[in-house]
Scaffold this active site. Structure first.
Site, short mmCIF file in Angstrom:
data_model
loop_
_atom_site.label_atom_id
_atom_site.label_comp_id
_atom_site.label_asym_id
_atom_site.label_seq_id
_atom_site.Cartn_x
_atom_site.Cartn_y
_atom_site.Cartn_z
N TRP A 1 0.82 -1.21 0.00
CA TRP A 1 0.00 0.00 0.00
C TRP A 1 0.85 1.26 0.00
O TRP A 1 0.59 2.22 -0.72
CB TRP A 1 -0.96 -0.03 1.18
CG TRP A 1 -2.03 1.01 1.21
CD1 TRP A 1 -2.58 1.54 2.34
CD2 TRP A 1 -2.71 1.66 0.13
NE1 TRP A 1 -3.54 2.47 2.02
CE2 TRP A 1 -3.64 2.56 0.66
CE3 TRP A 1 -2.59 1.55 -1.26
CZ2 TRP A 1 -4.46 3.37 -0.12
CZ3 TRP A 1 -3.41 2.36 -2.06
CH2 TRP A 1 -4.33 3.25 -1.48
N ARG B 1 12.22 0.08 5.80
CA ARG B 1 13.19 -0.31 6.83
C ARG B 1 14.12 -1.42 6.34
O ARG B 1 15.18 -1.65 6.92
CB ARG B 1 12.47 -0.72 8.12
CG ARG B 1 11.62 -1.95 8.02
CD ARG B 1 11.05 -2.35 9.39
NE ARG B 1 10.04 -1.43 9.87
CZ ARG B 1 10.23 -0.58 10.88
NH1 ARG B 1 11.41 -0.50 11.47
NH2 ARG B 1 9.25 0.21 11.28
N ALA C 1 -4.23 -2.10 -3.12
CA ALA C 1 -2.95 -1.52 -3.51
C ALA C 1 -2.58 -1.86 -4.95
O ALA C 1 -2.08 -1.00 -5.68
CB ALA C 1 -1.86 -2.04 -2.56
N LYS D 1 -14.81 -3.54 8.86
CA LYS D 1 -15.03 -4.21 7.57
C LYS D 1 -14.07 -5.38 7.38
O LYS D 1 -14.41 -6.36 6.70
CB LYS D 1 -14.92 -3.20 6.43
CG LYS D 1 -13.57 -2.50 6.30
CD LYS D 1 -12.61 -3.18 5.34
CE LYS D 1 -11.27 -2.48 5.30
NZ LYS D 1 -10.34 -3.13 4.35
N SER E 1 -8.77 -9.37 -1.58
CA SER E 1 -8.90 -9.12 -0.15
C SER E 1 -8.26 -10.23 0.68
O SER E 1 -8.65 -11.40 0.58
CB SER E 1 -10.39 -9.00 0.22
OG SER E 1 -10.57 -9.08 1.62
N ASN F 1 -8.47 -10.55 3.98
CA ASN F 1 -9.40 -11.00 5.02
C ASN F 1 -10.45 -11.94 4.44
O ASN F 1 -10.81 -12.94 5.07
CB ASN F 1 -10.05 -9.78 5.67
CG ASN F 1 -9.04 -8.94 6.43
OD1 ASN F 1 -8.58 -9.32 7.49
ND2 ASN F 1 -8.66 -7.81 5.85
#
Length: 338
Positions: A11, A30, A144, A195, A258, A260
């Site tokens: 993202w 990082r 994304a 959501k 998705s 999830n």
């Protein structure tokens, strides 16, 4: 405008590449090896394989240098980390005295405290004496991969600062992205968090082959749960009818990108949660914050049967098919979000 995006996951990379079409953007990561790979190949092969990044996007492995880039009023820092990393990155931003404007992209509740992202940020800024920072959240239905590909989307920036909302719109409202403004930070963040939990339920229903009618019922009654909790926490009801409520729920509950939803589908197909998460390769915030959502609901006296069922499936060994049976056996009632 000078923009620094902190976090080189999918993202953060996608949004940085989008913004670079119109602004001077630095992307910090990082992982120095990943940063070097992106600089050499103009792509993030780890998180967005095969998608070229904008030619003007620059990369940085030193956070101090990335923050130097985004100092002053006409600049913006974007924290693109999961909820778990938000506090640490906010501390790093707060320690840099020149930063004035910060937004974050994460969606969820802190699994330990139940805090929303804005409360996490506010706590860090209070501890570090940086209450002068203008802060807000950018949220909405946006995968994304599609943003990185330049496909159209619409999002919402939420902040108590009108100036920050305007600045964020200037940063991202161009080419294929529309950005709306809101001052309902609580409502926007609750929608983005809940959501993810509800998408696990719709994924499980699809994995069980229950059909489109069942999916529509879960999305609609899930929206009622989201609205009940959000208003109990101080959000406005109309926020949940917008991009960060219904919009994000529709995308996450039905879109094959998705994470999830994928968790729910694979649970219904008999895989264990540990196995699913080990192979997912990305964070599934719905798993992380499901318990926090359920605990908040119970503390506020909010009825969220779908959310409670998801928690039992995730953590108590309840079979998805049995969870569906329980939901269908609930007493008849009037349709209401209250």
């Amino acid at each position: 405008m000078r923009i620094s995006v902190l976090g080189a996951g999918a993202w953060g990379t996608a949004l940085a590449s989008h913004a670079a079409q119109s602004h001077d953007v630095v992307l910090w990561g990082r992982d120095a090896a990943l940063v070097a790979q992106m600089a050499a190949t103009r792509a993030n092969e780890r998180y967005l394989p095969g998608i070229p990044l904008h030619a003007s996007l620059r990369f940085e492995a030193e956070m101090s240098a990335a923050l130097d880039h985004a100092t002053g009023e006409d600049a913006l820092v974007v924290i693109a980390s999961p909820v778990a990393g938000l506090a640490d990155l906010t501390r790093g931003v707060a320690a840099h005295g020149g930063v004035r404007n910060v937004i974050w992209l994460c969606k969820g509740f802190d699994p330990e405290s139940g805090a929303l992202p804005h409360a996490i940020v506010a706590g860090v800024l209070a501890q570090t004496g940086r209450a002068d920072l203008a802060t807000g959240a950018l949220s909405g239905p946006s995968f994304a991969k599609e943003v990185a590909q330049g496909l159209p989307c619409a999002m919402t920036v939420a902040s108590a600062s009108t100036a920050l909302c305007t600045r964020t719109q200037r940063a991202f409202h161009h080419h294929a992205m529309r950005v709306y403004a809101s001052d309902d930070l609580v409502g926007v963040e609750v929608g983005g968090a809940v959501k993810n939990v509800l998408a696990i339920a719709t994924g499980a229903a699809d994995g069980l082959g229950l059909g489109l009618n069942a999916r529509a019922a879960l999305v609609t009654r899930g929206l009622a749960e989201m609205t009940r909790l959000g208003t109990a926490l101080g959000g406005r009801p109309e926020t949940f009818m917008g991009l960060t409520g219904m919009g994000d729920l529709l995308l996450t509950a039905t879109g094959d990108l998705s994470r999830n939803r994928t968790v729910g589908m694979q649970l219904a197909q008999g895989r264990s949660l540990d196995e699913i998460l080990a192979h997912l390769g990305h964070v599934a915030e719905g798993v992380r914050c499901a318990r926090a959502v359920a605990a908040l609901a119970r503390a506020k006296g909010v009825d969220m049967p779908i959310t409670f069922a998801v928690c039992e499936v995730l953590f108590d060994g309840l079979a998805p098919s049995r969870a569906v049976d329980r939901l269908l056996q609930r007493d008849a009632k009037a349709e209401s979000v209250r």
